[in-house]
Design a protein around this motif. Structure first.
Motif, PDB file in Angstrom:
ATOM      1  N   SER A  51     110.550 -14.165 -17.464  1.00  0.00           N
ATOM      2  CA  SER A  51     109.447 -13.591 -18.243  1.00  0.00           C
ATOM      3  C   SER A  51     108.177 -13.534 -17.401  1.00  0.00           C
ATOM      4  N   PHE A  52     108.000 -14.504 -16.501  1.00  0.00           N
ATOM      5  CA  PHE A  52     106.821 -14.513 -15.624  1.00  0.00           C
ATOM      6  C   PHE A  52     106.826 -13.280 -14.722  1.00  0.00           C
ATOM      7  N   LEU A  53     107.999 -12.971 -14.147  1.00  0.00           N
ATOM      8  CA  LEU A  53     108.089 -11.829 -13.237  1.00  0.00           C
ATOM      9  C   LEU A  53     107.838 -10.511 -13.964  1.00  0.00           C
ATOM     10  N   VAL A  54     108.401 -10.386 -15.158  1.00  0.00           N
ATOM     11  CA  VAL A  54     108.167  -9.151 -15.921  1.00  0.00           C
ATOM     12  C   VAL A  54     106.682  -9.029 -16.265  1.00  0.00           C
ATOM     13  N   LEU A  55     106.074 -10.146 -16.657  1.00  0.00           N
ATOM     14  CA  LEU A  55     104.652 -10.115 -17.001  1.00  0.00           C
ATOM     15  C   LEU A  55     103.814  -9.700 -15.791  1.00  0.00           C
ATOM     16  N   LEU A  56     104.154 -10.228 -14.623  1.00  0.00           N
ATOM     17  CA  LEU A  56     103.431  -9.842 -13.403  1.00  0.00           C
ATOM     18  C   LEU A  56     103.589  -8.350 -13.134  1.00  0.00           C
ATOM     19  N   ALA A  57     104.815  -7.857 -13.328  1.00  0.00           N
ATOM     20  CA  ALA A  57     105.071  -6.439 -13.083  1.00  0.00           C
ATOM     21  C   ALA A  57     104.262  -5.571 -14.052  1.00  0.00           C
ATOM     22  N   VAL A  58     104.272  -5.957 -15.327  1.00  0.00           N
ATOM     23  CA  VAL A  58     103.505  -5.201 -16.324  1.00  0.00           C
ATOM     24  C   VAL A  58     102.018  -5.222 -15.960  1.00  0.00           C
ATOM     25  N   LEU A  59     101.572  -6.384 -15.528  1.00  0.00           N
ATOM     26  CA  LEU A  59     100.161  -6.546 -15.172  1.00  0.00           C
ATOM     27  C   LEU A  59      99.804  -5.667 -13.974  1.00  0.00           C
ATOM     28  N   ALA A  60     100.702  -5.648 -12.983  1.00  0.00           N
ATOM     29  CA  ALA A  60     100.455  -4.845 -11.782  1.00  0.00           C
ATOM     30  C   ALA A  60     100.331  -3.372 -12.145  1.00  0.00           C
ATOM     31  N   VAL A  61     101.221  -2.915 -13.027  1.00  0.00           N
ATOM     32  CA  VAL A  61     101.160  -1.504 -13.424  1.00  0.00           C
ATOM     33  C   VAL A  61      99.921  -1.251 -14.280  1.00  0.00           C
ATOM     34  N   SER A  62      99.589  -2.200 -15.131  1.00  0.00           N
ATOM     35  CA  SER A  62      98.469  -1.982 -16.055  1.00  0.00           C
ATOM     36  C   SER A  62      97.141  -1.858 -15.315  1.00  0.00           C
ATOM     37  N   TYR A  63      97.092  -2.354 -14.075  1.00  0.00           N
ATOM     38  CA  TYR A  63      95.896  -2.207 -13.255  1.00  0.00           C
ATOM     39  C   TYR A  63      95.576  -0.745 -13.013  1.00  0.00           C
ATOM     40  N   ARG A  64      96.647   0.042 -12.862  1.00  0.00           N
ATOM     41  CA  ARG A  64      96.466   1.455 -12.537  1.00  0.00           C
ATOM     42  C   ARG A  64      96.306   2.305 -13.774  1.00  0.00           C
ATOM     43  N   LEU A  65      96.525   1.711 -14.947  1.00  0.00           N
ATOM     44  CA  LEU A  65      96.429   2.481 -16.180  1.00  0.00           C
ATOM     45  C   LEU A  65      95.214   2.028 -16.982  1.00  0.00           C
ATOM     46  N   LYS A  66      94.347   2.972 -17.300  1.00  0.00           N
ATOM     47  CA  LYS A  66      93.190   2.611 -18.124  1.00  0.00           C
ATOM     48  C   LYS A  66      93.597   2.561 -19.594  1.00  0.00           C
TER      49      LYS A  66
END
Lengths: 343, 259
Positions: free
Chosen positions: A137-152
């Motif tokens: 779950s930590f890795l998925v959360l990091l991935a979501v977070l990384a993508v969310s940086y590029r999405l306003k």
């Protein structure tokens, strides 16, 4: 100051309700046990029938405690995600954290046979599963977070979470294709979700994990309040954004991961409960929201579990079915009356 | 320039991409003093927001320094900077249930304990900030229930509650009607006079800024200059602002006219 008085009364009602539901939850089941005897056996005295005593100590009490821990943990991680992602529809299940945890568990249950016995023995233990699931779950959360940086757009984050969910289930499906019938059965039972069948050791591990998660959330309360105004305002008010965000993410993945490891993926509690707390207390103050979410989480999970047992019947429903029946309408209702206040 | 609090020295602002640097402006030497209301004006896309972001520490400069009382703000930690400088940003607030009082109270975060408990001093400061911004009557409304003009005042009150010598506002008058623009400008003017704060704001309402601000920073593609509004009028600087023959600045009337 009137609001303070109202909140105090609400909190007292919630605490009493949580205790009452805990006792009621234990008394209900295929065999109804009188409340008096439930009370006796959990306070240390002896219930009037030995079988009752046995059922309570070995089955009902562990299950009720698990329900409380699961409810508290999932609801709190939902609250953290909703504030961090500034999105009312965020939650551990929606953002793919549960899928990530599933992937971790699947890797272990289905892939253990490929590893040396000494390694697989550790991995298949409760500790190994919690570790793998939290990591997933930590890795998925990091991935979501990384993508969310590029999405306003905060709605896009949900879709990203959904996609990660699909990706991980695709990997899980591929893994099941290569595993033995025995492993498959074990994984399927896990993925249906269940609050029962946890040993006292497992409950102790779950308790510690949820306690760590809740403590991390507790020290994040001030940062969560600052984040209500968005990242830039929060920074301008002296918030160490990176550190606070890391704490929030750790808290969420420890709770969502460990709960998913032991109880399987449970839907909607993380999403719906914080909204109930926000609706009842009419505030965004996390000092109040934290405690009310914790209490509502316990209460609603106890109610869902009591329904799942189908009092008086020999069979029980999967807990996931009950939480979905209860949570899905709330989500639809939220979307329909999407107003500024949701947060 | 004894009263200078916020200053920049040889500041270059812009963006760094992988390949090269995009320089928006360089060699900026600005000095902002206590008790002064300073307006930052310039055409759309000229880099006002970038300059404000760099001056408030949100964005790193390409080179040079931004100093508060002689200390480099890009080397200060956020907690220390929050005691010197508060901001009002253009970005929309995320959805929440915050009441006006709670929103203003967030300005006290640099002073509160680990869980954010408000002390008597904090509450006094919050009430003072709300009184100065004339929003006390809104205290118990939710922040989404009030008008844009009122919300802007609430955000100013939050910045005031943070109790810093410097307040920086990014386009606080955008989306407001004339009445609320004037009200907000007068509020900023009053605050600089009553509290001796250094207030810097960007705006497109140049006529009003000319009338009310003590100093102006004029951003044109060629240069960034700081001076008093009357001097800018005298040397015809406003005509360089838009570089368009259809817009002329009338020195007598002190405003832009369409030719």
């Amino acid at each position: 100051m009137e609001a303070n008085k109202r909140n105090s009364i609400l909190f007292i009602i919630l605490i009493v309700a949580a205790f009452a539901l805990f006792i009621i939850n234990i008394s209900l089941g295929s065999i109804a046990i009188p409340l008096k005897d439930v009370f006796k056996s959990i306070t240390g005295s002896i219930a009037s029938k030995e079988t009752w005593q046995y059922i309570i100590v070995n089955y009902r009490l562990p299950k009720a405690i698990t329900a409380v821990l699961v409810g508290m943990g999932l609801a709190t991680s939902g609250l953290l995600m909703q504030t961090l992602f500034r999105n009312p529809l965020a939650g551990p299940y929606v953002l793919g954290l549960s899928s990530g945890a599933s992937l971790g568990v699947a890797m272990i249950i289905l892939g253990a046979s490929l590893l040396p016995v000494s390694v697989s023995a550790f991995l298949l233990s409760s500790y190994g599963i919690v570790l793998a699931s939290s990591l997933g779950s930590f890795l998925v959360l990091l991935a979501v977070l990384a993508v969310s940086y590029r999405l306003k757009d905060t709605m896009a984050i949900l879709i990203v979470g959904l996609m990660f969910g699909s990706l991980t289930s695709a990997v899980v499906n591929t893994l099941t294709y290569f595993s033995t019938a025995e492993e498959l059965q074990k994984f399927t039972f896990w993925s249906l979700g269940s609050l029962g069948n946890l040993s006292w050791t497992a409950i102790t591990i779950l308790f510690i994990a949820v306690l760590i998660g809740l403590s991390l959330s507790l020290i994040s309360i001030k940062s969560l309040d600052a984040l209500l105004l968005g990242e830039n305002y929060a920074k301008s008010m002296g918030l160490n954004y990176k550190k606070s965000r890391l704490l929030i993410i750790l808290a969420t993945s420890i709770m969502a991961g460990s709960i998913t490891a032991f109880a399987g993926p449970i839907a909607f509690i993380g999403l719906a409960v914080p909204h109930i707390a926000k609706l009842v207390f009419q505030t965004s103050n996390h000092k109040i929201l934290f405690w009310s979410t914790v209490l509502f989480g316990a209460i609603i999970m106890l109610i869902c579990d009591s329904i799942a047992q189908v009092p008086g019947q020999d069979f029980s429903l999967p807990i996931n079915a009950v939480t979905s029946l209860f949570g899905a309408p709330i989500v639809i209702w939220l979307l329909v009356r999407k107003k500024k206040m949701m947060g | 320039m004894d009263s200078t609090i916020l200053s920049s020295s040889n500041l270059s602002i812009g963006y760094k991409s992988k390949k090269d640097e995009i320089v928006i402006a360089k060699d900026l030497n600005l000095n902002l003093g206590a008790g002064k209301l300073t307006a930052l004006i310039g055409a759309n896309g000229i880099g006002k927001s970038t300059l404000l972001k760099t001056l408030t520490g949100i964005q790193k400069p390409l080179s040079g320094t931004v100093l508060i009382n002689g200390e480099d703000i890009h080397k200060m930690n956020p907690a220390a900077l929050a005691l010197h400088l508060s901001v009002v940003l253009t970005e929309r607030l995320p959805p929440s249930n915050l009441s006006v009082f709670e929103l203003v109270a967030l300005g006290r975060q640099p002073y509160t304990n680990w869980i954010g408990t408000l002390s008597k001093i904090d509450i006094a400061k919050i009430n003072e900030a709300m009184e100065r911004s004339q929003i006390t009557h809104l205290a118990h409304k939710k922040h989404y229930e009030i008008s844009d003009g009122q919300l802007q005042k609430v955000l100013v009150a939050r910045a005031l509650a943070q109790d810093c010598p410097i307040i920086v506002l990014d386009e606080p008058t955008t989306h407001l009607d004339l009445l609320h623009k004037v009200a907000l400008f007068k509020l900023l003017k009053k605050l600089t006079q009553e509290t001796n704060k250094c207030i810097l704001f960007s705006t497109h309402d140049i006529d009003m800024a000319i009338q009310l601000s003590d100093e102006m920073i004029l951003m044109t593609p060629e240069s960034i200059t700081q001076d008093m509004p009357c001097n800018f009028i005298a040397n015809g600087s406003f005509n360089r602002l838009f570089n368009d023959e259809n817009i002329l600045f009338d020195n007598q009337k002190g405003k832009f006219i369409i030719s």
